[in-house]
Design a protein around this motif. Structure first.
Motif, PDB file in Angstrom:
ATOM      1  N   SER A   1       0.699  -1.396  -0.075  1.00 37.04           N
ATOM      2  CA  SER A   1       0.241   0.175  -0.372  1.00 37.04           C
ATOM      3  C   SER A   1       0.940   1.511  -0.444  1.00 37.04           C
ATOM      4  O   SER A   1       2.178   1.310   0.774  1.00 37.04           O
ATOM      5  CB  SER A   1      -0.913  -0.148   0.975  1.00 37.04           C
ATOM      6  N   THR A   2       0.027   2.534  -0.689  1.00 34.84           N
ATOM      7  CA  THR A   2       0.941   3.922  -0.511  1.00 34.84           C
ATOM      8  C   THR A   2       1.047   4.336   0.581  1.00 34.84           C
ATOM      9  O   THR A   2       2.201   4.828   1.251  1.00 34.84           O
ATOM     10  CB  THR A   2      -0.105   5.017  -1.273  1.00 34.84           C
ATOM     11  N   GLU A   3       0.257   3.786   2.187  1.00 31.90           N
ATOM     12  CA  GLU A   3       0.279   4.156   3.200  1.00 31.90           C
ATOM     13  C   GLU A   3       1.227   3.561   3.983  1.00 31.90           C
ATOM     14  O   GLU A   3       2.613   4.439   4.623  1.00 31.90           O
ATOM     15  CB  GLU A   3      -0.669   3.810   4.171  1.00 31.90           C
TER      16      GLU A   3
ATOM     17  N   GLU B   1      -8.029   3.997  -3.694  1.00 29.03           N
ATOM     18  CA  GLU B   1      -7.759   2.719  -4.326  1.00 29.03           C
ATOM     19  C   GLU B   1      -8.758   1.129  -3.863  1.00 29.03           C
ATOM     20  O   GLU B   1      -9.021   1.825  -2.183  1.00 29.03           O
ATOM     21  CB  GLU B   1      -6.436   1.939  -3.768  1.00 29.03           C
ATOM     22  N   VAL B   2      -9.990   1.137  -4.027  1.00 25.59           N
ATOM     23  CA  VAL B   2     -10.352   0.128  -3.314  1.00 25.59           C
ATOM     24  C   VAL B   2     -10.199  -1.613  -2.983  1.00 25.59           C
ATOM     25  O   VAL B   2     -10.323  -2.294  -2.276  1.00 25.59           O
ATOM     26  CB  VAL B   2     -12.003  -0.078  -4.187  1.00 25.59           C
TER      27      VAL B   2
ATOM     28  N   THR C   1      12.988   0.591  -3.246  1.00 30.65           N
ATOM     29  CA  THR C   1      11.891   0.655  -4.534  1.00 30.65           C
ATOM     30  C   THR C   1      11.119  -0.108  -4.058  1.00 30.65           C
ATOM     31  O   THR C   1      10.512  -0.845  -3.042  1.00 30.65           O
ATOM     32  CB  THR C   1      12.465  -1.066  -5.625  1.00 30.65           C
ATOM     33  N   LEU C   2       9.786   0.942  -4.000  1.00 25.08           N
ATOM     34  CA  LEU C   2       8.494   0.963  -3.306  1.00 25.08           C
ATOM     35  C   LEU C   2       7.239   0.667  -4.859  1.00 25.08           C
ATOM     36  O   LEU C   2       7.421   1.877  -5.614  1.00 25.08           O
ATOM     37  CB  LEU C   2       8.082   2.543  -2.962  1.00 25.08           C
ATOM     38  N   GLU C   3       6.646  -0.128  -4.827  1.00 29.33           N
ATOM     39  CA  GLU C   3       5.774  -0.596  -6.037  1.00 29.33           C
ATOM     40  C   GLU C   3       4.156  -0.273  -5.512  1.00 29.33           C
ATOM     41  O   GLU C   3       4.100  -0.504  -4.205  1.00 29.33           O
ATOM     42  CB  GLU C   3       6.052  -1.873  -6.543  1.00 29.33           C
ATOM     43  N   LEU C   4       3.257   0.891  -5.711  1.00 33.76           N
ATOM     44  CA  LEU C   4       2.395   1.100  -4.494  1.00 33.76           C
ATOM     45  C   LEU C   4       1.055   0.685  -4.995  1.00 33.76           C
ATOM     46  O   LEU C   4       1.123   0.194  -6.187  1.00 33.76           O
ATOM     47  CB  LEU C   4       2.971   2.187  -3.766  1.00 33.76           C
TER      48      LEU C   4
END
Length: 492
Positions: free
Chosen positions: A238-240, A392-393, A257-260
């Motif tokens: 998650s982005t959070e 985002e659901v 590396t962040l894949e959010l």
């Protein structure tokens, strides 16, 4: 959760994979893994503590600093990666089925992405590292410079629950190819499947400590991110959570590396072909029960075609067959957990209270009282600033929004904090390409959306930092070193 173990279960995972061995946990913390389609317990798993993470990181550091892996040639590493792939292939059928039971993924998709894709990625990065020059000599004013690519070091890999096998391998394969060592922390929502990596690694002859696996919750993840012997974090989630991890990596001057998350837009232009659109909608918007970071849950529709497309999307959503994901005829499984189901239902309830128009679904399906099922749900007349269009659901809930012209479509697609996926649908592919080039997103499809393992994947804005996949995906696991020497190396 304290659990009394009454009988052995072949799916139980009570030990961690550390330094090439199955290690007992430092403390007894056990989690029940519940089958998403039935709500029944299918296995138990030990959760790791800070001490277990510490043991795994120290094993990885020892393997990097004192073991053979970082000093192997590219060809030697590639050979082991291919053996690793073969070992995973032999386990692929069981792994695919287990993941479907854990998170509700339809079995056909699981066979591709949890069964086949991990070994494919190992083979891809075996080829990449063999083709990549790890040293090159350049002339300099003082003589020559030897430019070396070296492994970044110990990698902490944190994988999510929605595509647990393949998204873990997004990190493991390029890291191992580069000569790094890895500590994998899988998600507790899919607690049982990740240890297949340990079994296959041993069979393939991966040196002790090169790959370590400790299942854990957020505390274990925080311990991994902050560990002083870790050189890089690779995270999907998650982005959070990504904000917290990114802040800590920034404080520690640690690579990451962040894949959010995402809130991607599918843009249907007025000359779009409705049959083409519907044939690609499953991949674009409903893949894996819409538990996918690239889900195009904002469907932007040219006003002149709006009602036609609304009716078509509503009918498409109603056509899904819900049920046990192990049944090949089922086209949509359950949400992964009860907590996640409740979150998705909360978004539906919120949209029902807005000015949006419910045209399909809207709650729990009849006749599926067990498991975490939700109807594919479609809301029309959504405003682009509504909650349903902004957040985002991570479930099958679509927001349909009209636009006036191409300029309006681009503006609305870009009016988001996210930028991960997307698609443009038009009978004129050049026109679709013109629109796609202007949308600020890391990936976007023209009349279809299918991830390409051979091309870089990642996001703009709040959707992440860095890229995975493709030849570019190995760059995050390499450091550059310049060695200044004499001109004699130019002719070597």
């Amino acid at each position: 959760m304290s659990v009394t173990v009454e009988r052995p279960n072949e799916l139980d995972r009570m030990r961690f994979f550390i330094n090439g061995e199955w290690a007992e946990p430092s403390a007894v913390r056990i989690q029940q893994q519940v089958e998403a389609a039935t709500g029944e317990v299918i296995g138990l798993a030990a959760l790791g503590s800070e001490a277990d993470i510490d043991a795994a990181v120290k094993a990885a550091r020892g393997a990097l600093d004192n073991g053979p892996w970082g000093r192997t040639t590219a060809g030697e590493r590639a050979a082991v990666l291919r053996k690793f792939a073969e070992a995973l292939d032999r386990r692929a059928a069981d792994t695919s089925q287990l993941v479907s039971r854990e998170n509700g993924m339809p079995i056909g998709l699981s066979q591709m992405l949890n069964g086949g894709a991990p070994s494919a990625l190992l083979r891809i990065y075996a080829d990449v590292i063999e083709a990549l020059p790890l040293e090159e000599v350049r002339p300099s004013q003082a003589g020559s410079t030897i430019v070396r690519r070296e492994p970044v070091g110990v990698v902490g890999a944190i994988a999510p629950w929605n595509f647990p096998q393949v998204l873990a391998m997004f990190k493991i394969a390029p890291a191992l190819a580069a000569g790094c060592t890895v500590v994998l922390k899988p998600s507790p929502e899919t607690a049982l499947d990740s240890y297949v990596f340990g079994e296959a690694a041993r069979e393939a002859g991966l040196p002790d400590g090169v790959l370590n696996i400790v299942l854990g919750d957020r505390d274990a993840g925080a311990a991994l991110v902050s560990h002083p012997l870790v050189d890089k974090i690779a995270f999907t989630g998650s982005t959070e959570a990504g904000r917290i991890i990114g802040a800590e990596c920034g404080r520690l001057i640690r690579r990451c590396t962040l894949e959010l998350g995402g809130k991607s837009a599918a843009v249907f232009l007025e000359d779009g072909n409705i049959e083409t659109f519907l044939s690609g909608l499953d991949n674009a918007s409903f893949l894996n029960n819409s538990q996918t970071c690239t889900t195009q849950s904002r469907i932007l529709i040219a006003r002149s075609r709006y009602e036609e497309v609304v009716d078509a999307v509503a009918s498409f959503a109603d056509s899904y067959k819900l049920g046990n994901p192990l049944d090949p005829s089922v086209t949509m499984g359950p949400m992964a957990t009860q907590g996640h189901l409740e979150r998705v239902l909360g978004h539906i309830d919120s949209a029902k209270s807005s000015n949006a128009r419910l045209v399909a679904g809207g709650g729990r399906p009849a006749g599926l009282d067990r498991g975490w099922f939700v109807q594919p749900t479609v809301f029309a007349d959504v405003e682009n600033n509504d909650r349903l269009a902004r957040e985002e659901v991570f479930g099958p809930v679509m927001a349909l929004i009209p636009f006036d012209d191409d300029e309006d479509a681009v503006r609305m697609a870009n009016d988001s904090n996210y930028g991960l996926g997307g698609s443009v649908w038009s009978a004129d592919e050049d026109r679709a390409l013109s629109v796609a080039r202007r949308v600020r997103t890391g990936t976007i499809g023209l009349n279809y959306y299918t991830l390409d393992l051979g091309a870089p994947f990642g996001g703009f804005k709040d959707s992440g930092i860095g890229r995975e996949l493709g030849p570019e995906g190995i760059n995050a696991y390499l450091e550059y070193k310049s060695i200044y020497g004499s001109s004699k190396y130019l002719s070597a």
